[in-house]
Scaffold this motif. Structure first.
Motif, mmCIF file in Angstrom:
data_model
loop_
_atom_site.group_PDB
_atom_site.id
_atom_site.type_symbol
_atom_site.label_atom_id
_atom_site.label_comp_id
_atom_site.label_asym_id
_atom_site.label_seq_id
_atom_site.Cartn_x
_atom_site.Cartn_y
_atom_site.Cartn_z
ATOM 1 N N THR A 72 0.781 -1.084 0.184
ATOM 2 C CA THR A 72 -0.169 -0.057 0.013
ATOM 3 C C THR A 72 0.936 1.183 0.007
ATOM 4 N N LEU A 73 1.816 1.120 0.666
ATOM 5 C CA LEU A 73 3.011 2.521 0.863
ATOM 6 C C LEU A 73 3.596 2.727 -0.466
ATOM 7 N N VAL A 74 3.881 1.465 -1.037
ATOM 8 C CA VAL A 74 4.571 1.477 -2.428
ATOM 9 C C VAL A 74 3.677 2.218 -3.371
ATOM 10 N N VAL A 75 2.763 1.634 -3.249
ATOM 11 C CA VAL A 75 1.595 2.465 -4.067
ATOM 12 C C VAL A 75 1.393 3.831 -4.052
ATOM 13 N N ALA A 76 1.174 4.339 -2.663
ATOM 14 C CA ALA A 76 1.050 5.686 -2.213
ATOM 15 C C ALA A 76 2.371 6.358 -2.766
ATOM 16 N N ILE A 77 3.606 5.884 -2.556
ATOM 17 C CA ILE A 77 4.748 6.419 -3.001
ATOM 18 C C ILE A 77 4.472 6.829 -4.838
ATOM 19 N N LEU A 78 4.107 5.836 -5.476
ATOM 20 C CA LEU A 78 3.613 6.034 -6.914
ATOM 21 C C LEU A 78 2.803 7.190 -7.302
ATOM 22 N N LEU A 79 1.809 7.194 -6.302
ATOM 23 C CA LEU A 79 0.554 7.878 -6.486
ATOM 24 C C LEU A 79 1.214 9.641 -6.308
ATOM 25 N N GLY A 80 2.482 9.812 -5.359
ATOM 26 C CA GLY A 80 2.884 10.864 -5.077
ATOM 27 C C GLY A 80 3.775 11.224 -6.279
ATOM 28 N N LEU A 81 4.338 10.314 -6.865
ATOM 29 C CA LEU A 81 5.088 10.686 -7.970
ATOM 30 C C LEU A 81 4.321 10.984 -9.293
ATOM 31 N N VAL A 82 3.255 10.431 -9.411
ATOM 32 C CA VAL A 82 2.479 10.637 -10.514
ATOM 33 C C VAL A 82 2.100 12.080 -10.234
ATOM 34 N N ILE A 83 1.614 12.301 -9.045
ATOM 35 C CA ILE A 83 1.083 13.838 -9.096
ATOM 36 C C ILE A 83 2.203 14.906 -9.238
ATOM 37 N N GLU A 84 3.247 14.793 -8.777
ATOM 38 C CA GLU A 84 4.403 15.503 -8.922
ATOM 39 C C GLU A 84 4.925 15.611 -10.260
ATOM 40 N N ARG A 85 5.395 14.713 -10.938
ATOM 41 C CA ARG A 85 5.878 14.652 -12.155
ATOM 42 C C ARG A 85 4.595 15.028 -13.217
ATOM 43 N N GLY A 86 3.659 14.263 -13.060
ATOM 44 C CA GLY A 86 2.473 14.357 -14.166
ATOM 45 C C GLY A 86 1.751 15.418 -14.164
ATOM 46 N N VAL A 87 1.396 16.051 -13.154
ATOM 47 C CA VAL A 87 0.626 17.149 -12.756
ATOM 48 C C VAL A 87 1.161 18.248 -12.558
ATOM 49 N N LEU A 88 1.984 18.317 -11.425
ATOM 50 C CA LEU A 88 2.495 19.573 -11.063
ATOM 51 C C LEU A 88 3.791 20.054 -11.655
ATOM 52 N N ARG A 89 4.666 19.183 -12.216
ATOM 53 C CA ARG A 89 5.925 19.686 -12.771
ATOM 54 C C ARG A 89 5.595 20.526 -14.111
ATOM 55 N N PRO A 90 4.843 20.131 -15.120
ATOM 56 C CA PRO A 90 4.364 21.035 -16.191
ATOM 57 C C PRO A 90 3.788 22.241 -15.618
ATOM 58 N N LEU A 91 3.604 22.442 -14.458
ATOM 59 C CA LEU A 91 2.671 23.726 -14.082
ATOM 60 C C LEU A 91 3.897 24.720 -13.319
ATOM 61 N N ILE A 92 5.165 24.104 -13.430
ATOM 62 C CA ILE A 92 6.137 25.146 -12.878
ATOM 63 C C ILE A 92 6.214 26.527 -13.588
ATOM 64 N N GLY A 93 6.008 27.392 -12.850
ATOM 65 C CA GLY A 93 6.089 28.908 -13.364
ATOM 66 C C GLY A 93 4.853 29.441 -13.707
ATOM 67 N N GLU A 94 3.780 28.432 -13.540
ATOM 68 C CA GLU A 94 2.210 29.017 -13.814
ATOM 69 C C GLU A 94 1.823 29.794 -12.562
ATOM 70 N N PRO A 95 1.019 30.659 -12.609
ATOM 71 C CA PRO A 95 0.337 31.234 -11.530
ATOM 72 C C PRO A 95 0.069 30.085 -10.426
ATOM 73 N N ILE A 96 0.309 30.785 -9.045
ATOM 74 C CA ILE A 96 -0.008 29.552 -7.933
ATOM 75 C C ILE A 96 -1.606 29.235 -8.000
ATOM 76 N N ILE A 97 -2.374 30.220 -8.330
ATOM 77 C CA ILE A 97 -3.783 29.587 -8.382
ATOM 78 C C ILE A 97 -4.105 28.506 -9.293
ATOM 79 N N SER A 98 -3.472 28.395 -10.247
ATOM 80 C CA SER A 98 -3.500 27.420 -11.190
ATOM 81 C C SER A 98 -3.257 26.163 -10.668
ATOM 82 N N VAL A 99 -1.894 26.351 -9.980
ATOM 83 C CA VAL A 99 -1.338 24.994 -9.455
ATOM 84 C C VAL A 99 -2.164 24.493 -8.472
ATOM 85 N N ILE A 100 -2.895 25.291 -7.741
ATOM 86 C CA ILE A 100 -3.770 25.117 -6.534
ATOM 87 C C ILE A 100 -4.957 24.143 -6.948
#
Lengths: 299, 258
Positions: A72-100
């Protein structure tokens, strides 16, 4: 000892136990905020995710606990990586409201996927600890509360030591302080963001497992517990790890006391509302929280 | 071959050219100083070398390798360390923690191993700590203040902690941005002594931006002079001192050179 006092102590003990879990979940939230100033609007879904994956591995796939929990914890780590790499990293430099807003959107997706996969029925959750209460003096205490409290405290202590003493923990603190300087010392800021998301998904999953086990069942109302992260971090200060550990417990006790004493008067519901009343009050009188830095923005 | 070569760097902010075609070659073991009036582009050069700014044109070659497109943390991994003009320490942390972060590029254990703190990872952490305590803290005479919170220290000591942090990276190339800025005569003398000592003991190549002409003339092997984003002179300190362009553009017509 009078029944009144026993009742009070019982409320406090349960409150402390549940509040400790809030502290744990809030730790993940604060880490993300400190590292990247991103406010995660989906803490509840991270808790849900952990609880459902734990349920699926333990009861659905019938894996042994010693396998199911790490998995379960490994899957949770994968979810964390998916969120950071897939969702948030492309938004670096965008307005903070978009990121939120994207954290909000992603949380809805997680909820939807869970619903599609396992449906919305309440699922029984295995009791990881015995439910036979024992007596602490005259006060009955359920082992589930005791053990969840102990587990959380051990985890919080471990994380605190990690941040304070380890090189990587120090690098995380450095990144929270000044990204540019941390980079010039060889710290990968994106790596720190990813790590803080992974820690957040892991502690949320642990929170989900503990809460699922305390309640004996998993359904989508578990996500409401995740929302308690907001009053906790507002009370403790958005950027203070020590602050949220204390304020998690305060919120837990407060909501239990208001539930125990005020619910009968108002016909219920006070318990659910009380933490958010605290949130509003704190924002009015001390917007940077009990332990937070004064220059923290209101979010 | 030069350890660090800047080839025709261009950098501008809006319409203002911070660097207009700067080329420099710095040899291994050199003590190289960059001087020039305020706004000449000195710190911009450092920011290009450490990757904070990306030059619009030009190349940065370090140790035979083009590093122009590398990320800041990757350059640190090549052991390029720097200090900042305005002290950029982590103010809420202790001296020891600040210096320890300099060891980050040398950390080999993974996150999970470090988090669980067992076996090799634990030994590695202890080894880094020992290096910091034994070599850096002692070298820069920070023993007495190593558990103090950096923000509470006097200015001169903070500057020294920043130097210590850069040294903990075990750099090949050390970039010092005005290491004696704002110091009194005594503090300046101490700082220069430390810089010279570590540069010699650790055989560093140093590039230093400095306003104090006395310091520059005393300790540098070569000096480059910038003005309005262009290099107007380069050579041995004595040579640069005599350069008509430098005297005119930087020191002013009537200034007596120290």
């Amino acid at each position: 000892m009078s029944d009144q006092i026993v009742f009070l102590l019982q409320l406090v003990i349960t409150g402390v136990a549940v509040g400790a879990v809030y502290s744990l979940m809030a730790l993940g939230f604060v880490l993300i905020y400190k590292a990247s100033t991103v406010v995660n609007f989906g803490p509840g879904e991270l808790v849900l995710f952990g609880a459902y994956v734990a349920w699926a591995t333990i009861l659905n796939m019938k894996l042994h606990l010693a396998v199911a929990l790490p998995l379960t914890l490994v899957v949770a780590i994968l979810l964390g990586l998916v969120i950071e790499r897939g969702v948030l990293r492309p938004l670096i430099g965008e307005p903070i409201i978009s990121v939120i807003m994207v954290t909000f959107g992603f949380a809805s997706v997680v909820r939807g996927v869970l619903n599609m996969t396992w449906g919305s029925d309440t699922r029984p959750f295995p009791a990881l600890f015995s439910s036979q209460p024992f007596h602490l003096g005259p006060v009955p205490v359920s082992p589930v509360h005791l053990w969840s409290f102990v587990t959380v405290m051990v985890l919080l202590a471990a994380f605190s030591l990690f941040f304070k003493y380890s090189l990587i923990g120090t690098a995380m603190r450095a990144t929270a302080d000044n990204q540019q300087v941390a980079q010039s010392l060889g710290v990968s800021v994106k790596g720190v963001f990813a790590l803080s998301w992974c820690i957040a998904t892991v502690v949320s999953a642990l929170g989900g497992i503990i809460l699922g086990s305390v309640r004996g069942g998993v359904d989508f109302s578990l996500a409401d517990y995740g929302l308690k992260v907001f009053p906790v971090v507002i009370l403790g200060g958005l950027d203070s790890v020590a602050g949220v550990i204390v304020s998690g417990v305060i919120i837990g006790v407060l909501e239990n006391l208001s539930g125990g004493y005020l619910d009968p008067i108002f016909g219920g519901g006070v318990k659910e509302v009380a933490p958010f009343v605290v949130l509003v009050l704190i924002l009015m009188i001390r917007p940077y929280g009990l332990f937070g830095r004064k220059d923290v923005e209101r979010v | 071959m030069a350890l660090l070569a800047l080839e025709n760097l261009h950098l501008s902010f809006g319409g203002v050219a911070a660097l207009a075609g700067v080329s420099l070659e710095i040899n291994a073991g050199d003590f190289f100083a960059i001087i020039g009036p305020n706004g000449a582009g000195k710190t911009s050069i450092f920011n290009c070398i450490s990757g904070i700014y990306a030059p619009a044109r030009g190349r940065i070659v370090f140790d035979g390798r083009d590093i122009t497109r590398l990320k800041p943390h990757q350059r640190a991994e090549l052991r390029i360390a720097r200090t900042f003009q305005n002290i950029a320490l982590f103010r809420g942390m202790s001296v020891l923690d600040n210096v320890k972060i300099g060891r980050h590029v040398h950390l080999r254990s993974g996150v999970l191993a470090c988090g669980l703190y067992y076996g090799r990872a634990a030994r590695e952490e202890q080894a880094h700590r020992a290096i910091v305590e034994r070599e850096i803290i002692d070298l820069l005479e920070l023993q007495d203040i190593r558990h103090k919170i950096v923000g509470t220290l006097p200015y001169g000591q903070q500057k020294r902690v920043e130097l210590a942090r850069a040294l903990a990276l075990d750099p090949v190339l050390l970039l010092l941005d005005e290491p004696t800025a704002g110091m009194n005569a005594e503090e300046t003398e101490d700082m220069v002594r430390f810089i010279l000592y570590v540069a010699r003991v650790k055989r560093l190549t140093v590039v230093m931006i400095e306003h104090d002409m006395g310091v520059v003339m005393d300790i540098s092997d070569r000096v480059a002079v910038l003005d309005f984003g262009k290099k107007i002179a380069e050579g041995a300190p004595a040579q640069v001192q005599q350069d008509a362009n430098v005297i005119k553009a930087y020191l002013g017509e009537d200034v007596e050179v120290a």
